[in-house]
Design a protein around this motif. Structure first.
Motif, PDB file in Angstrom:
ATOM      1  N   THR A 264     -13.130   3.507 -10.513  1.00  0.00           N
ATOM      2  CA  THR A 264     -14.579   3.585 -10.121  1.00  0.00           C
ATOM      3  C   THR A 264     -15.144   2.435  -9.150  1.00  0.00           C
ATOM      4  OG1 THR A 264     -15.002   4.686 -12.341  1.00  0.00           O
ATOM      5  CG2 THR A 264     -16.591   3.516 -11.277  1.00  0.00           C
ATOM      6  N   LEU A 265     -14.480   1.531  -9.490  1.00  0.00           N
ATOM      7  CA  LEU A 265     -14.758   0.126  -8.665  1.00  0.00           C
ATOM      8  C   LEU A 265     -14.049   0.279  -7.341  1.00  0.00           C
ATOM      9  CD1 LEU A 265     -15.436  -3.033  -8.507  1.00  0.00           C
ATOM     10  CD2 LEU A 265     -13.053  -3.409  -9.256  1.00  0.00           C
ATOM     11  N   ILE A 266     -13.001   0.887  -7.138  1.00  0.00           N
ATOM     12  CA  ILE A 266     -12.700   1.131  -5.527  1.00  0.00           C
ATOM     13  C   ILE A 266     -13.639   2.319  -4.866  1.00  0.00           C
ATOM     14  CG2 ILE A 266     -10.784   2.196  -4.058  1.00  0.00           C
ATOM     15  CD1 ILE A 266      -8.808   1.085  -6.332  1.00  0.00           C
ATOM     16  N   ALA A 267     -14.036   3.175  -5.742  1.00  0.00           N
ATOM     17  CA  ALA A 267     -14.822   4.237  -5.158  1.00  0.00           C
ATOM     18  C   ALA A 267     -16.238   3.698  -4.913  1.00  0.00           C
ATOM     19  CB  ALA A 267     -14.918   5.415  -6.047  1.00  0.00           C
ATOM     20  N   SER A 268     -16.682   2.973  -5.806  1.00  0.00           N
ATOM     21  CA  SER A 268     -18.080   2.061  -5.568  1.00  0.00           C
ATOM     22  C   SER A 268     -18.012   1.276  -4.250  1.00  0.00           C
ATOM     23  CB  SER A 268     -18.434   1.308  -6.877  1.00  0.00           C
ATOM     24  OG  SER A 268     -18.503   2.250  -7.799  1.00  0.00           O
ATOM     25  N   SER A 269     -16.850   0.516  -4.114  1.00  0.00           N
ATOM     26  CA  SER A 269     -16.687  -0.426  -3.091  1.00  0.00           C
ATOM     27  C   SER A 269     -16.821   0.418  -1.502  1.00  0.00           C
ATOM     28  CB  SER A 269     -15.533  -1.254  -3.000  1.00  0.00           C
ATOM     29  OG  SER A 269     -15.629  -2.069  -4.197  1.00  0.00           O
ATOM     30  N   TYR A 270     -16.061   1.482  -1.506  1.00  0.00           N
ATOM     31  CA  TYR A 270     -16.012   2.368  -0.314  1.00  0.00           C
ATOM     32  C   TYR A 270     -17.256   3.228  -0.316  1.00  0.00           C
ATOM     33  CZ  TYR A 270     -11.499   0.620   0.740  1.00  0.00           C
ATOM     34  OH  TYR A 270     -10.422   0.082   1.322  1.00  0.00           O
ATOM     35  N   GLY A 271     -18.023   3.419  -1.101  1.00  0.00           N
ATOM     36  CA  GLY A 271     -19.409   4.049  -1.249  1.00  0.00           C
ATOM     37  C   GLY A 271     -20.444   3.371  -0.606  1.00  0.00           C
ATOM     38  N   PRO A 278     -14.045  -2.144   7.848  1.00  0.00           N
ATOM     39  CA  PRO A 278     -13.136  -1.740   8.791  1.00  0.00           C
ATOM     40  C   PRO A 278     -12.213  -0.398   8.516  1.00  0.00           C
ATOM     41  CG  PRO A 278     -12.804  -3.918   8.159  1.00  0.00           C
ATOM     42  CD  PRO A 278     -13.869  -3.419   7.360  1.00  0.00           C
ATOM     43  N   GLU A 279     -12.269  -0.035   7.272  1.00  0.00           N
ATOM     44  CA  GLU A 279     -11.535   1.024   6.984  1.00  0.00           C
ATOM     45  C   GLU A 279     -12.522   2.405   7.358  1.00  0.00           C
ATOM     46  OE1 GLU A 279     -11.859  -1.314   4.806  1.00  0.00           O
ATOM     47  OE2 GLU A 279     -10.164  -2.119   4.325  1.00  0.00           O
ATOM     48  N   LEU A 280     -13.887   2.321   7.740  1.00  0.00           N
ATOM     49  CA  LEU A 280     -14.405   3.373   7.991  1.00  0.00           C
ATOM     50  C   LEU A 280     -14.109   4.240   9.120  1.00  0.00           C
ATOM     51  CD1 LEU A 280     -18.114   2.325   7.145  1.00  0.00           C
ATOM     52  CD2 LEU A 280     -16.688   3.804   5.705  1.00  0.00           C
ATOM     53  N   ASP A 281     -13.543   3.311  10.130  1.00  0.00           N
ATOM     54  CA  ASP A 281     -13.026   4.129  11.558  1.00  0.00           C
ATOM     55  C   ASP A 281     -11.715   4.379  11.421  1.00  0.00           C
ATOM     56  OD1 ASP A 281     -15.665   3.632  12.314  1.00  0.00           O
ATOM     57  OD2 ASP A 281     -15.279   1.680  12.930  1.00  0.00           O
ATOM     58  N   GLY A 285      -8.023   5.893   6.260  1.00  0.00           N
ATOM     59  CA  GLY A 285      -8.832   5.222   5.398  1.00  0.00           C
ATOM     60  C   GLY A 285      -9.027   6.092   4.140  1.00  0.00           C
ATOM     61  N   TYR A 286      -9.487   7.404   4.224  1.00  0.00           N
ATOM     62  CA  TYR A 286      -9.675   8.093   3.050  1.00  0.00           C
ATOM     63  C   TYR A 286      -8.384   8.371   2.107  1.00  0.00           C
ATOM     64  CZ  TYR A 286     -10.982  12.149   0.167  1.00  0.00           C
ATOM     65  OH  TYR A 286     -11.081  13.074  -1.077  1.00  0.00           O
ATOM     66  N   PRO A 287      -7.313   8.706   2.736  1.00  0.00           N
ATOM     67  CA  PRO A 287      -6.029   8.877   1.982  1.00  0.00           C
ATOM     68  C   PRO A 287      -5.712   7.637   1.297  1.00  0.00           C
ATOM     69  CG  PRO A 287      -5.716  10.062   3.928  1.00  0.00           C
ATOM     70  CD  PRO A 287      -7.125   9.195   4.096  1.00  0.00           C
ATOM     71  N   LEU A 288      -6.106   6.459   1.993  1.00  0.00           N
ATOM     72  CA  LEU A 288      -5.781   5.076   1.210  1.00  0.00           C
ATOM     73  C   LEU A 288      -6.557   4.901  -0.006  1.00  0.00           C
ATOM     74  CD1 LEU A 288      -4.190   2.461   1.517  1.00  0.00           C
ATOM     75  CD2 LEU A 288      -5.978   1.555   2.908  1.00  0.00           C
ATOM     76  N   ALA A 289      -7.826   5.321   0.004  1.00  0.00           N
ATOM     77  CA  ALA A 289      -8.978   4.835  -0.819  1.00  0.00           C
ATOM     78  C   ALA A 289      -8.237   5.646  -2.135  1.00  0.00           C
ATOM     79  CB  ALA A 289     -10.238   5.052  -0.556  1.00  0.00           C
ATOM     80  N   VAL A 290      -7.965   6.960  -1.952  1.00  0.00           N
ATOM     81  CA  VAL A 290      -7.463   7.990  -3.051  1.00  0.00           C
ATOM     82  C   VAL A 290      -6.444   7.468  -3.643  1.00  0.00           C
ATOM     83  CG1 VAL A 290      -6.843  10.135  -3.665  1.00  0.00           C
ATOM     84  CG2 VAL A 290      -8.774   9.940  -2.006  1.00  0.00           C
ATOM     85  N   LEU A 291      -5.492   6.936  -2.755  1.00  0.00           N
ATOM     86  CA  LEU A 291      -4.135   6.406  -3.443  1.00  0.00           C
ATOM     87  C   LEU A 291      -4.439   5.190  -4.284  1.00  0.00           C
ATOM     88  CD1 LEU A 291      -0.967   6.710  -3.283  1.00  0.00           C
ATOM     89  CD2 LEU A 291      -0.956   5.403  -1.341  1.00  0.00           C
ATOM     90  N   VAL A 294      -5.748   6.319  -7.638  1.00  0.00           N
ATOM     91  CA  VAL A 294      -4.699   6.990  -8.531  1.00  0.00           C
ATOM     92  C   VAL A 294      -3.675   5.672  -8.962  1.00  0.00           C
ATOM     93  CG1 VAL A 294      -2.627   8.404  -8.548  1.00  0.00           C
ATOM     94  CG2 VAL A 294      -4.879   9.292  -7.494  1.00  0.00           C
ATOM     95  N   LEU A 295      -3.237   5.003  -7.856  1.00  0.00           N
ATOM     96  CA  LEU A 295      -2.451   3.764  -8.624  1.00  0.00           C
ATOM     97  C   LEU A 295      -3.154   3.041  -9.422  1.00  0.00           C
ATOM     98  CD1 LEU A 295      -0.666   2.955  -4.801  1.00  0.00           C
ATOM     99  CD2 LEU A 295       0.507   3.924  -7.148  1.00  0.00           C
ATOM    100  N   SER A 296      -4.288   2.545  -9.441  1.00  0.00           N
ATOM    101  CA  SER A 296      -5.091   1.581 -10.141  1.00  0.00           C
ATOM    102  C   SER A 296      -4.975   2.389 -11.706  1.00  0.00           C
ATOM    103  CB  SER A 296      -6.479   1.424  -9.781  1.00  0.00           C
ATOM    104  OG  SER A 296      -7.230   2.707  -9.662  1.00  0.00           O
ATOM    105  N   SER A 297      -5.227   3.846 -11.504  1.00  0.00           N
ATOM    106  CA  SER A 297      -5.153   4.448 -13.029  1.00  0.00           C
ATOM    107  C   SER A 297      -3.783   4.351 -13.517  1.00  0.00           C
ATOM    108  CB  SER A 297      -5.657   5.862 -12.987  1.00  0.00           C
ATOM    109  OG  SER A 297      -6.897   5.871 -12.445  1.00  0.00           O
ATOM    110  N   VAL A 298      -2.964   4.649 -12.797  1.00  0.00           N
ATOM    111  CA  VAL A 298      -1.443   4.788 -13.278  1.00  0.00           C
ATOM    112  C   VAL A 298      -0.998   3.514 -13.818  1.00  0.00           C
ATOM    113  CG1 VAL A 298       1.025   4.901 -12.627  1.00  0.00           C
ATOM    114  CG2 VAL A 298      -0.773   6.674 -11.831  1.00  0.00           C
ATOM    115  N   ILE A 299      -1.400   2.395 -13.171  1.00  0.00           N
ATOM    116  CA  ILE A 299      -0.767   0.847 -13.471  1.00  0.00           C
ATOM    117  C   ILE A 299      -1.575   0.386 -14.728  1.00  0.00           C
ATOM    118  CG2 ILE A 299      -1.144  -1.381 -12.835  1.00  0.00           C
ATOM    119  CD1 ILE A 299      -0.727  -0.585  -9.743  1.00  0.00           C
ATOM    120  N   THR A 300      -2.845   0.852 -14.884  1.00  0.00           N
ATOM    121  CA  THR A 300      -3.544   0.671 -16.177  1.00  0.00           C
ATOM    122  C   THR A 300      -2.921   1.372 -17.356  1.00  0.00           C
ATOM    123  OG1 THR A 300      -5.583   0.289 -14.775  1.00  0.00           O
ATOM    124  CG2 THR A 300      -5.650   0.511 -17.157  1.00  0.00           C
TER     125      THR A 300
END
Length: 310
Positions: A264-271, A278-281, A285-291, A294-300
């Motif tokens: 949620t924090l990552i999605a909020s940042s890119y929202g 920088p990542e908008l162009d 960028g989108y696959p990186l945000a999704v990854l 996912v990684l943050s959820s798995v690590i937690t």
């Protein structure tokens, strides 16, 4: 209805109706009598029977009264009602060796006493009163045994059922109410028997029998206390199981909330629609945000499992 019991050549006889002319009467049983029947008994035997209001008095002083001529006793009999018991008053008067009983219902103690009259071989009203008390004590013991069996059944249900429901708690509560009613009823009999032991009118030869009844009543009180302790333990166990189940549900919601907080924090940042991000162009960028989400959820989740919080 009025039943008159009398002795005829050492045999117990019974008549219904007007028994004033019958000699050797030792027991007069009034079952929901009419006013005329009550007045007839009072006139024939020069006794003042209890009124309905006097029978229903709850004060201790109203349960036992003794004069130079008679003993008056009010006892509550237990009647099943809505998974518990209600009290129905029954009055006893001992006068001139005759027992007068006033009741509105049929009770097991009286039915059993009727049946055992030939075996009892009563001589006077005191013998009948003690016989009724003994039968009452036996009935109380049977009730306590029934409740004990029901407590054992509930205990087995609680062990076998991982998700205790509301009905189980209601059963425990009903058994607690029944145990309290039985205990109060037994204590009432204990007081009456103790008062009779002090009575100058009651025959001395019956004292030993009454002392045995006092011991029996004491053992029944101990058993009711044990049953009540078991019911309290079952109730606490039930509430503990409910708390554990609630804690488990809350734990699941808490873990789910924490797991989804980093994504949620990552999605909020890119929202955030800032112009210079920088990542908008970037095409990835989108696959990186999704990854990253996912990684943050798995690590937690892995962290929680290693800490044995799940």
């Amino acid at each position: 209805m009025v039943n008159y019991f009398y002795l005829e050549n050492t045999l117990v006889k019974m008549e219904s109706g007007n028994g004033s002319v019958t000699p050797n009467i030792f027991w007069i049983d009034l079952i929901n009598p009419t006013e005329e029947e009550t007045r007839q008994v009072e006139h024939d035997f020069r006794v003042e029977l209890f009124t309905k209001q006097e029978s229903e008095e709850i004060e201790s002083s109203s349960k036992y009264a003794e004069t130079e001529e008679e003993i008056g006793i009010n006892l509550n009999f237990l009647v099943p009602e809505n998974n518990t018991f209600s009290n129905v008053p029954v009055s006893f008067i001992l006068k001139d060796k005759i027992l007068f009983t006033q009741r509105s219902l049929e009770f097991r103690a009286f039915t059993e006493t009727y049946r055992k009259l030939r075996a009892i071989k009563p001589v006077d009203g005191e013998d009948i009163f003690l016989a009724i008390l003994e039968t009452r004590i036996d009935s109380d013991a049977d009730l306590i045994e029934t409740i004990t069996d029901r407590i054992s059944e509930i205990s087995k249900q609680m062990i076998g059922n991982k998700d205790p429901d509301r009905d189980l708690l209601l059963k425990i509560t009903a058994l607690q109410e029944s145990t309290i009613a039985i205990r109060e009823n037994i204590v009432e009999k204990q007081r009456i028997i103790s008062s009779l032991l002090k009575s100058r009118m009651f025959p001395k030869e019956d004292h030993e029998n009454m002392r045995v009844m006092i011991k029996d009543v004491g053992s029944l009180l101990d058993h009711t206390s044990f049953n009540f302790e078991r019911l309290e333990f079952l109730q606490n166990t039930f509430l503990g199981l409910v708390d554990m189940e609630q804690n488990r549900v809350i734990k699941i919601f808490t873990v789910a909330t924490v797991i989804f907080m980093p994504p949620t924090l990552i999605a909020s940042s890119y929202g955030m629609n800032f112009k210079h991000m920088p990542e908008l162009d970037l095409s990835w960028g989108y696959p990186l945000a999704v990854l990253a989400m996912v990684l943050s959820s798995v690590i937690t989740l892995v962290f929680f499992r290693r800490k044995r919080w799940l």
